[in-house]
Motif scaffolding. Sequence first.
Motif, PDB file in Angstrom:
ATOM      1  N   VAL B  89       0.818  -1.219   0.000  1.00  0.00           N
ATOM      2  CA  VAL B  89       0.000   0.000   0.000  1.00  0.00           C
ATOM      3  C   VAL B  89       0.857   1.277   0.000  1.00  0.00           C
ATOM      4  N   PRO B  90       1.940   1.341   0.785  1.00  0.00           N
ATOM      5  CA  PRO B  90       2.771   2.543   0.697  1.00  0.00           C
ATOM      6  C   PRO B  90       3.301   2.770  -0.709  1.00  0.00           C
ATOM      7  N   GLU B  91       3.605   1.670  -1.400  1.00  0.00           N
ATOM      8  CA  GLU B  91       4.092   1.797  -2.764  1.00  0.00           C
ATOM      9  C   GLU B  91       3.035   2.461  -3.659  1.00  0.00           C
ATOM     10  N   VAL B  92       1.793   2.053  -3.447  1.00  0.00           N
ATOM     11  CA  VAL B  92       0.713   2.638  -4.239  1.00  0.00           C
ATOM     12  C   VAL B  92       0.603   4.134  -3.941  1.00  0.00           C
ATOM     13  N   PHE B 178     -12.335   4.031   1.528  1.00  0.00           N
ATOM     14  CA  PHE B 178     -10.943   3.634   1.725  1.00  0.00           C
ATOM     15  C   PHE B 178     -10.064   4.251   0.654  1.00  0.00           C
ATOM     16  N   SER B 179     -10.525   4.111  -0.580  1.00  0.00           N
ATOM     17  CA  SER B 179      -9.709   4.581  -1.697  1.00  0.00           C
ATOM     18  C   SER B 179      -9.466   6.081  -1.605  1.00  0.00           C
ATOM     19  N   ILE B 180     -10.505   6.822  -1.235  1.00  0.00           N
ATOM     20  CA  ILE B 180     -10.337   8.271  -1.190  1.00  0.00           C
ATOM     21  C   ILE B 180      -9.588   8.707   0.065  1.00  0.00           C
ATOM     22  N   GLU B 181      -9.927   8.063   1.189  1.00  0.00           N
ATOM     23  CA  GLU B 181      -9.335   8.492   2.455  1.00  0.00           C
ATOM     24  C   GLU B 181      -7.871   8.086   2.561  1.00  0.00           C
ATOM     25  N   VAL B 182      -7.572   6.867   2.157  1.00  0.00           N
ATOM     26  CA  VAL B 182      -6.211   6.367   2.375  1.00  0.00           C
ATOM     27  C   VAL B 182      -5.336   6.527   1.145  1.00  0.00           C
ATOM     28  N   ILE B 183      -5.845   6.131  -0.022  1.00  0.00           N
ATOM     29  CA  ILE B 183      -4.982   6.106  -1.203  1.00  0.00           C
ATOM     30  C   ILE B 183      -4.801   7.505  -1.809  1.00  0.00           C
ATOM     31  N   LEU B 184      -5.891   8.202  -2.072  1.00  0.00           N
ATOM     32  CA  LEU B 184      -5.770   9.476  -2.791  1.00  0.00           C
ATOM     33  C   LEU B 184      -5.630  10.681  -1.866  1.00  0.00           C
TER      34      LEU B 184
END
Lengths: 275, 574, 227
Positions: B89-92, B178-184
Motif C-alpha cells: 500500500v505505501p508503494e501505491v 478507503f480509496s479516497i481516504e487512504v490512497i488518494l
Amino acid sequence: MDAQLFHIFRNTPLGRETLLQSIYFCKKVGASLIIYIPEFTKFLMYFENDVVQIDLDNSYLTSPVTALKHAKELLDQGKIKARFLEPKNFTASTLPDIPTNFDFMCCPRSISDLSSKIGLGYIGPRVRRIVNSARFPVLITSHVFKKWRSIAVFFGGSANAVNALKLGFRISRASEMPLSVYTHMENASKESYEEIIKNENLEEEMDHYVTEWHMFERGKFEENIYDVPHYALVVLGAYGHGLIRNIFFGSKMEKIQSIITNNLLIAGPKYALTR
Amino acid sequence: MRILRRWRHPASWTIFRLDDRLLLILIAVIVGTCSGLAAVALNRSLIAMFEWLHHFRHYWWSFIMPAIGAALSALFLDKMVKEGAGHGVPEVIYSVSRYGGLMRFRSSFSRLISSCLTIGSGGSAGPEAPVVMSGAAIGSNIAKLFSLNDRQRVTIVGCGAAGAISSIFNAPIAGMVFSIEVILGEWKAVNIVPIAIASVAGTEISRILQGNQIAFSHRLFHIGHLDIVACIGLAIISAVASVLLTRLLRSMHGVSKKAPFPIWVRAAAGGCAVGIIGIFLPIVLGEGYHPLRTMIEGAYTQGLGIVTLAVFAKILATSLTLGWGGSGGIFAPCLVIGSLAGLTYHRGLVLLWPSVPWVNEGCFALLGMAGLISGMLHAPLTGIFLIIEITGGYEVILPLIIVSVISTTLCHYIEPVSFYLKELVEKGQLLRPGTDARVLSDLSVQELLEKDCIIVKQNMLLRDFINIIKKSHRNYFPVEDENTGNFLGMIHLDDIRPYLFNPLMYDAVVLGQIMDTDVKVVYLDDDLSEVLRKMDVNRLFSMPVIASRKFLGMISKATLLDKYRNELMVQTDL
Amino acid sequence: MKLNLNDMARCLDLPVSTVDRWIRQGRIPIHRSGNGCIFKESILEKWAFNHGLRFSLPNEERKKERNFGLTNLLPAMQVGGVFHDIKGDDVESVLKSAVDKLPVPAINKQGLYERLLEREALTSTGIGKGVAIPHPRASLPDEIDNSLITTCFLEKPIDFEAVDDRAVFVMFILLSTSIKNHLNLLSRLAFCVRDDSFVEFLRTYPDSSSLLSKIADSENLLDKVDN
C-alpha cells in the motif's frame, strides 16, 4: 546547457568497454557523463506514460568496493569529469527511482540478461522498453570499445526517421564529424524523399551537414548495409510504425541491429527535440 | 491501421475531449470489474488452499506449513518477479503522489500469488492490501494503455483500489471511502464519481460470482445507554492494541533486517514461529475470516484468559509473518485482533458487573474491529463504513462512531502517522495533493530559472563592467572563465558599490579580484525544499544555478513565490 | 487549434518545462499529440484567466511589444524642430517667445510657460557651456503624443544663472511622455554637450538639417559605447 549522458556502470571487463564507449561519446559530443553504480539489482525508471523496472544481473554488483575506483580510473584515463548519481527517491526500500531527464542514455545490448546472450540480433526486452518510452535517444554500444569517426543516419521517410535525422544533425554539429544519410528506397522515388525533407524545412541543414546521401534503388536492404563504414556511429529512429506492422513485417531497426556491429544511437518514438 | 492506433487513445476522441468525466467513468467500469475479478480470484484460491491443506492440519509437522508458504512467497517475490517484500500500500500511495500513479504491470499479479501462498499456508496476514495493490496496478496499466494523463491516471488507480476492496468485502461504500481516504487523500467530485462507479462494478462482480452474501451476518443487537458509555473503554483498549501491533511490526522488521540470512530463510523462520503458535491457538492462523464469523455470532466459547492470550498471540503472529518477510496486509489481522479485543473487554465487563444487562458480545467484537481499523489506518470513516457494510447492521452506528473516533484520536496521539504512511513520512515522500511538499516537489529548479543575468568574464576591467551595469536589470553578475566557460563566482552590486564611483579603480581592478568566490550554489536536480532550506540558513534571496560547472541562471524567492502561487492555484482547482 | 510546445509556452508566458509537466499531469486543458498541443482557444483563455495566467496568441503579442522602447534624440528633435533668433533679454522673455514657437498646437502654452518658469525657479536648467535644457517638472503623458526636443538658438546670449555662469546661447526645451523617456533623452543630450567639439559646432548656429545630422552622428557614437 550541457547534454547529459546516463551510464550504468558494470564492474566487469565488459562493462569497462561500455564505459569507454560512453566516455568517447561524451568527449565527442561535449556531453557530461553521469554514472550510476548500482547498489541493488533493480531500479525503476519513471517515464511519461510508463514505468520500467530494470533488473540488473548480479555482475553489476561485482565487488562494489572496487567499482568506484575502476570507474574513476577510466575517467582519469579519458580525462573527463563525471558525476556519480545517488538515487534520492525509493519506491520500496531496495528499489530506487532513477531520474529520466537525461539527454542520452547508454545501454549495452542487454542489461537484464546473462551476458552469454550477448550477440548480434539480440536486444534485451528492458532496453527495448527504454527505447520505446524514453524521451532521450539511447546509445547502444558495440561489445568492444570502438571509436567512431563519422555518422551514418538511416532515413526511411517516417516521422521518426525525420527525428533521427535531426538527431544526426545535432550529433554532427556537436562532434564536427561528417554525416552521411542512407536511404533504402521502398517503392518510392528519390523525389518523394526530397519532398519530405522540404516539408520539414530541413533543406538548409541537409546541405550544411550532410556530405553524402546514399540512395539504394535496388538490391536487398541487408546487402546494401555493407556500404555503411565500420567506423560510423549509426543513428536511426525506432518503431516508426505501428506495433502490428512490426510483428508481421519486422522493422528496419531489427534488421540493422542484427547485421551491424557499429555503435547505434536510437531515437525512440517519444524522442522529441524539446531543447 | 490508423483506426487500430486510434482506439488506444480515446482521450483524443472528440466526445471525450470535451469532457473527460465520461471517459473516466467508462474506464472506471472496466477497472472496477478487473480488480473485482482479481479480488474474487484471490478469495477463491485462499479457500481452495485452505480446504486442500486442511487434511494435513492434524499432523505433528503441520507447523512447518506456514514456513514453507512464507518461504515460497518470499522466493517468488524476490527471484521471480523481483519485487520488494511488504504489503504494497505505501508503494501505491508513493506512486500516486510522486509519479501520477504509474505502476508496474507485474504488480498487478505478484502480490496476489505471494499473499495466497503466505496466507493459504497459515501465515497470519490479510488478503486486502495485496488486492488493493493489484487493483491499483491494474488500474494504472489500463490507464497507461489508454494514454491518460497523470490526473486521470491517479483517479483510475483509486478506482482499482476501490473495486478491489468493494469486491473482497462486498462493501461498495467502504471501498470508495478507503480509496479516497487512504490512497488518494483528496475529496473531489472528479475523483469520487469514477471511484463510486468502480466500487459498484467491483461489488457487482463479487455478487455475481460469489452470491450476495454479507460477509459476517449477525443477530440483532439491543444497545443500551450503558453500552455506549462502555464503548469508551473499548476504544482505549483497541487503541492500545493497534499501537502495540504497529510497534511490534516495525521492530520485527528491524530485527529481521539485521539477520544475516537470505530473505526466504527469514520468511521461513517467521512462518515456523507462527506455525508453533498455531498449534496451541489455531485462531491465529490464516486471514481469520472464519473465527471472525463465530465471534460475531457470539459463539466463541473460550474463556476470558484464552481470549486475552489470543489477542497477544495474534498480534505476535501477524508481526512474525509480515515482519519476517511474508506477504500480505494487516487489514484482516486487524479485524481479528479487534474482535478478540472486543470479546476480552466484554468478558471483563461481565466479570466485573455481572448484573448489568450488557449487549451480546458479538456487538463488542464488531466495535473492536472498527476501533482497530480506525486506529491502525487513522481512517475513521473507512472503519465505520466497513463494519456497517460487512455486518449489515445499522443499529450499531452510534457506538461504532464513538469507538472509531476515539481510537483514531488516541492512536494519533501516540503514533502521529498511520501504519500505511509511516514509511513515506519518514522518507519525506508523503505528498498529498495541494500541500506544500507536493507543490515544491512538482516544481523543478529548471522551471524557476531566471535567465536575464548578464554573464561577465573574470579578466574584464571594472571600466567595462560599469557599462554592463548600465544595461542590467539585476544586482547579481555571474563571473565565468574566458576559456572554459566555467562558473567562478558572483559579483553582487552591494559589495562593490564603494568602488563604482572611484574612477581611479576603473582600470586598476579586474572582476576576478572583486568577485565573491565563496558562493552557495544550486544544482539543476536539487529538490526545491532543499534549495529553500539553504536559502533560509544562509539568509539568501537568490542563488546561482550551476550545471556541470556552467552558470545557467538565478533562482530567487521572488520568482519562487510567483510560480508557487501559480502551481498551487492550478493544482488545487480542478 | 494546434501549436507546438515552444510556441505554447511563449503564449502562456511560462517555461516550456512547466507547460510540458502540466499537460502530462492533466492540469491544463491542452491535449498532447506528438510535439504539438491541441487546445480550444476559448476554453484555454477562460482557464488561464481563472488561474491568474496570461494567454495570448503569438501574433497579438507582437503588436504589444512595439509600444515599448525609448525615444531617441534624433526623432525627438525632428518632432520638436529647430528655431533661430529667439528674442528676449532675460529668462522669462526668452522662454515666452520660445514657447510661442513650440510646434504643439494642442497644448496650453500659458500653462506650459508657467511650469517651465516654476522649474527654473527651483534651480537653473543651464547646464554650462552656454547650453540650457528647460523642461517642466513632471512629464506630460496626456498632452503630447511623442516626446520632443525643441532647439532654440537665441538672438543674443543671455544670463541664465547657469552653473558655470556663462551666458546661454542655445536652449533645448525638453517635453517628454514619461519619466523614463525624460531621463533617457536628458542623458543622451548631456552626453552630446559634454563633447566640446559639439558645443563649438553649436556656436556656429547651424541650420536644422546639419544640426540633425550632427546629432545622428553623436548618437551613433553613444550607442557604440553602450554596446
